[in-house]
Structures are given as structure tokens and as C-alpha cells.
Design a protein around this motif. Sequence first.
Motif, PDB file in Angstrom:
ATOM      1  N   TYR A 128       0.832  -1.202   0.000  1.00  0.00           N
ATOM      2  CA  TYR A 128       0.000   0.000   0.000  1.00  0.00           C
ATOM      3  C   TYR A 128       0.869   1.255   0.000  1.00  0.00           C
ATOM      4  O   TYR A 128       0.518   2.264  -0.604  1.00  0.00           O
ATOM      5  CB  TYR A 128      -0.927  -0.025   1.211  1.00  0.00           C
TER       6      TYR A 128
ATOM      7  N   PHE B 185       1.674   2.903  -3.329  1.00  0.00           N
ATOM      8  CA  PHE B 185       0.679   3.874  -3.786  1.00  0.00           C
ATOM      9  C   PHE B 185       0.819   5.187  -3.015  1.00  0.00           C
ATOM     10  O   PHE B 185       0.887   6.265  -3.592  1.00  0.00           O
ATOM     11  CB  PHE B 185      -0.745   3.352  -3.563  1.00  0.00           C
TER      12      PHE B 185
ATOM     13  N   HIS C 179      -6.531   8.662 -10.099  1.00  0.00           N
ATOM     14  CA  HIS C 179      -6.504   7.263 -10.518  1.00  0.00           C
ATOM     15  C   HIS C 179      -5.733   6.408  -9.509  1.00  0.00           C
ATOM     16  O   HIS C 179      -6.171   5.310  -9.142  1.00  0.00           O
ATOM     17  CB  HIS C 179      -5.883   7.133 -11.913  1.00  0.00           C
ATOM     18  N   THR C 180      -4.582   6.900  -9.053  1.00  0.00           N
ATOM     19  CA  THR C 180      -3.774   6.171  -8.079  1.00  0.00           C
ATOM     20  C   THR C 180      -4.543   5.963  -6.787  1.00  0.00           C
ATOM     21  O   THR C 180      -4.516   4.876  -6.201  1.00  0.00           O
ATOM     22  CB  THR C 180      -2.454   6.918  -7.802  1.00  0.00           C
TER      23      THR C 180
ATOM     24  N   GLU D 227      -7.101   3.218  -7.295  1.00  0.00           N
ATOM     25  CA  GLU D 227      -6.454   1.899  -7.259  1.00  0.00           C
ATOM     26  C   GLU D 227      -6.103   1.509  -5.825  1.00  0.00           C
ATOM     27  O   GLU D 227      -6.308   0.369  -5.413  1.00  0.00           O
ATOM     28  CB  GLU D 227      -5.191   1.904  -8.121  1.00  0.00           C
TER      29      GLU D 227
ATOM     30  N   THR E 214      -9.181   0.397  -3.943  1.00  0.00           N
ATOM     31  CA  THR E 214      -9.605  -0.949  -4.341  1.00  0.00           C
ATOM     32  C   THR E 214      -8.731  -2.005  -3.687  1.00  0.00           C
ATOM     33  O   THR E 214      -9.233  -2.996  -3.144  1.00  0.00           O
ATOM     34  CB  THR E 214      -9.553  -1.085  -5.874  1.00  0.00           C
ATOM     35  N   VAL E 215      -7.422  -1.803  -3.717  1.00  0.00           N
ATOM     36  CA  VAL E 215      -6.494  -2.746  -3.086  1.00  0.00           C
ATOM     37  C   VAL E 215      -6.770  -2.829  -1.594  1.00  0.00           C
ATOM     38  O   VAL E 215      -6.819  -3.927  -1.019  1.00  0.00           O
ATOM     39  CB  VAL E 215      -5.027  -2.335  -3.359  1.00  0.00           C
TER      40      VAL E 215
END
Length: 173
Positions: A59, A62, A138-139, A142, A145-146
Motif C-alpha cells: 500500500y 501507492f 486514478h492512483t 487503485e 480498491t487494493v
Amino acid sequence: SVVESYYLTQRHWRDTSYFVVSLIACSNLANSAEWVTEGDNVQRKEDLVRFLARYVAEYSIFLMSIRKSESISEMEYGALITLAFCDLDSTQEVPEHLLKEADSVRTRVFDELRRYYKNQLKLADYSSRLGNLMTMFHTMGEASTVLAEELRMYSYLFGVYASDNLVRDIFIQ
């Protein structure tokens, strides 16, 4: 949301290992072992700590990439939050009028950002700033979601679901 966490972290703890989790909690990404205490009723606690360390490492990829990007303003933060609300789940059936409304709101957000960049920041070419903002959006999507997928898995593997109502309410859908 990840957008809110990012914004508050970059305002208050930009150059530290701390990350805002919610309005009332923050975590030290450098020490995930402290996330599970002796008082927590969790099965296989040592395994959970090991998995949390792995999760934080993944994580953090990101988080650290967006933390190193330029700071966003309150206007841009508001735009990111609004865009996140308009980012409808494509796997769900959404009525046509809601899709049109979301598109309309997105259009207004980009129009407001254009005016903000030109009039308040006096940028003749704001394309890279807007591009960076959209990359960040966008990052964050993502990362969100992760986060949800991995927390669902951990709650199942380590029995957190049964004993922690907050985890169940937030992450088990």
C-alpha cells in the motif's frame, strides 16, 4: 476515503511515516506491528502482523508515490472528492438519469478547475497540473480498491470479521 486521507496527511505529516486513516486516527506506516495489540481478540495474531507488514509495504507504494507529488490546494481537494463521488461502479446497474447527473457534475468540476487555474493561479498552461491531479485521482482509486480487497481477505483469514463490527461495516460488503 483515500482522497481525504491523502489531503490531511500532506497538510499535517507530509515528510513523516504517519498517514491519516480517518478524521480521528492515523497510522505509523513504519511500524505496522503496533496495529494489533495484546488486547485484540484476533485468531493467529502473529500471522496477521506479518500480513499487515506486507500489506503496508504494498500500500505504501501507492501512498508514497502520491505523497511525493506536489501539494494540492483545497480547491483541488474538493474537486477530487467530488470526482470520487461521481466515479460510479460500472459493475452495478445505475439508472440513466444518475449517469447523466454524474457526467454533468464532472463537467462542472473540470470547468471550475479550468477557471481556478486560469483566474486564481494565473496559469497559462495548466495541463500538467491537471494531468498530475488526474493521475493522483486514478492512483487513489487503485489504492482504495487494493485496500478494500486485502482487508476483506484479512478479516476472513484472521477472524476479525466476527469480532470487529467496524471492520464488518466498512469493508465487508
